[in-house]
Design a protein around this motif. Structure first.
Motif, PDB file in Angstrom:
ATOM      1  N   LEU A 161      58.660  -5.128 -75.867  1.00 43.38           N
ATOM      2  CA  LEU A 161      60.041  -4.987 -76.328  1.00 43.38           C
ATOM      3  C   LEU A 161      60.587  -6.325 -76.817  1.00 43.38           C
ATOM      4  O   LEU A 161      61.783  -6.473 -77.034  1.00 43.38           O
ATOM      5  N   ASP A 162      59.718  -7.286 -77.014  1.00 40.43           N
ATOM      6  CA  ASP A 162      60.103  -8.641 -77.413  1.00 40.43           C
ATOM      7  C   ASP A 162      60.806  -8.696 -78.770  1.00 40.43           C
ATOM      8  O   ASP A 162      61.611  -9.585 -79.010  1.00 40.43           O
ATOM      9  N   ASN A 163      60.509  -7.775 -79.667  1.00 38.47           N
ATOM     10  CA  ASN A 163      61.124  -7.772 -80.991  1.00 38.47           C
ATOM     11  C   ASN A 163      62.385  -6.921 -81.064  1.00 38.47           C
ATOM     12  O   ASN A 163      62.962  -6.760 -82.137  1.00 38.47           O
ATOM     13  N   LEU A 164      62.813  -6.391 -79.934  1.00 39.26           N
ATOM     14  CA  LEU A 164      64.011  -5.564 -79.894  1.00 39.26           C
ATOM     15  C   LEU A 164      65.242  -6.427 -80.154  1.00 39.26           C
ATOM     16  O   LEU A 164      65.499  -7.396 -79.448  1.00 39.26           O
ATOM     17  N   ILE A 165      65.987  -6.075 -81.184  1.00 36.63           N
ATOM     18  CA  ILE A 165      67.188  -6.824 -81.563  1.00 36.63           C
ATOM     19  C   ILE A 165      68.435  -6.188 -80.957  1.00 36.63           C
ATOM     20  O   ILE A 165      69.345  -6.887 -80.541  1.00 36.63           O
ATOM     21  N   GLY A 166      68.470  -4.862 -80.911  1.00 41.27           N
ATOM     22  CA  GLY A 166      69.678  -4.228 -80.417  1.00 41.27           C
ATOM     23  C   GLY A 166      69.483  -2.858 -79.830  1.00 41.27           C
ATOM     24  O   GLY A 166      68.570  -2.128 -80.185  1.00 41.27           O
ATOM     25  N   VAL A 167      70.390  -2.549 -78.897  1.00 38.79           N
ATOM     26  CA  VAL A 167      70.455  -1.226 -78.269  1.00 38.79           C
ATOM     27  C   VAL A 167      71.888  -0.748 -78.444  1.00 38.79           C
ATOM     28  O   VAL A 167      72.836  -1.418 -78.025  1.00 38.79           O
ATOM     29  N   ASN A 215      71.204 -10.724 -72.677  1.00 38.25           N
ATOM     30  CA  ASN A 215      72.117 -11.864 -72.755  1.00 38.25           C
ATOM     31  C   ASN A 215      72.831 -11.983 -74.104  1.00 38.25           C
ATOM     32  O   ASN A 215      73.600 -12.916 -74.304  1.00 38.25           O
ATOM     33  N   GLU A 216      72.560 -11.031 -74.999  1.00 36.25           N
ATOM     34  CA  GLU A 216      73.176 -10.993 -76.324  1.00 36.25           C
ATOM     35  C   GLU A 216      73.132 -12.367 -77.006  1.00 36.25           C
ATOM     36  O   GLU A 216      74.132 -12.903 -77.454  1.00 36.25           O
ATOM     37  N   ARG A 217      71.923 -12.888 -77.086  1.00 31.58           N
ATOM     38  CA  ARG A 217      71.692 -14.211 -77.667  1.00 31.58           C
ATOM     39  C   ARG A 217      71.005 -14.088 -79.016  1.00 31.58           C
ATOM     40  O   ARG A 217      70.285 -13.138 -79.273  1.00 31.58           O
ATOM     41  N   ASN A 218      71.218 -15.068 -79.856  1.00 34.31           N
ATOM     42  CA  ASN A 218      70.514 -15.184 -81.135  1.00 34.31           C
ATOM     43  C   ASN A 218      70.620 -13.931 -82.005  1.00 34.31           C
ATOM     44  O   ASN A 218      69.645 -13.488 -82.594  1.00 34.31           O
ATOM     45  N   GLY A 219      71.801 -13.340 -82.065  1.00 34.74           N
ATOM     46  CA  GLY A 219      72.018 -12.172 -82.908  1.00 34.74           C
ATOM     47  C   GLY A 219      71.621 -10.850 -82.283  1.00 34.74           C
ATOM     48  O   GLY A 219      71.749  -9.805 -82.899  1.00 34.74           O
ATOM     49  N   HIS A 220      71.137 -10.855 -81.060  1.00 32.05           N
ATOM     50  CA  HIS A 220      70.773  -9.630 -80.357  1.00 32.05           C
ATOM     51  C   HIS A 220      72.034  -8.991 -79.776  1.00 32.05           C
ATOM     52  O   HIS A 220      73.011  -9.689 -79.476  1.00 32.05           O
TER      53      HIS A 220
END
Length: 92
Positions: free
Chosen positions: A50-56, A79-84
């Motif tokens: 799940l390392d490439n998961l950007i958003g839920v 942690n909603e970091r780096n655009g996630h």
């Protein structure tokens, strides 16, 4: 398990009582439109894949996975970091 070419899921994803020890087959997944629910997977020991998961777009629930020792695969999303991003609540 063979890696799938799934990048986006518009709805919910539930992985429950699967017997999986890895989520590496989800390495291409970057967006989940709804809830991500990972529960009661007795062999799952990490969330690598799940390392490439950007958003839920909904809630993120990870519980009752007895062997799970690390959640690094979802660290950026939690942690909603780096655009996630995470639009719902977290239950771990």
């Amino acid at each position: 398990m063979k890696q799938v070419n799934l990048r986006k899921a518009t709805g919910n994803i539930t992985l429950e009582i699967t017997g999986l020890d890895s989520l590496s087959w989800l390495m291409n997944l970057d967006t989940i439109g709804g809830i991500l629910n990972i529960k009661t997977n007795t062999q799952l020991d990490m969330l690598y894949g799940l390392d490439n998961l950007i958003g839920v777009g909904g809630n993120l629930k990870v519980y009752s996975n007895q062997k799970l020792t690390e959640c690094c695969g979802i660290y950026e999303v939690i942690n909603e970091r780096n655009g996630h991003y995470l639009s719902g609540t977290i239950l771990i």
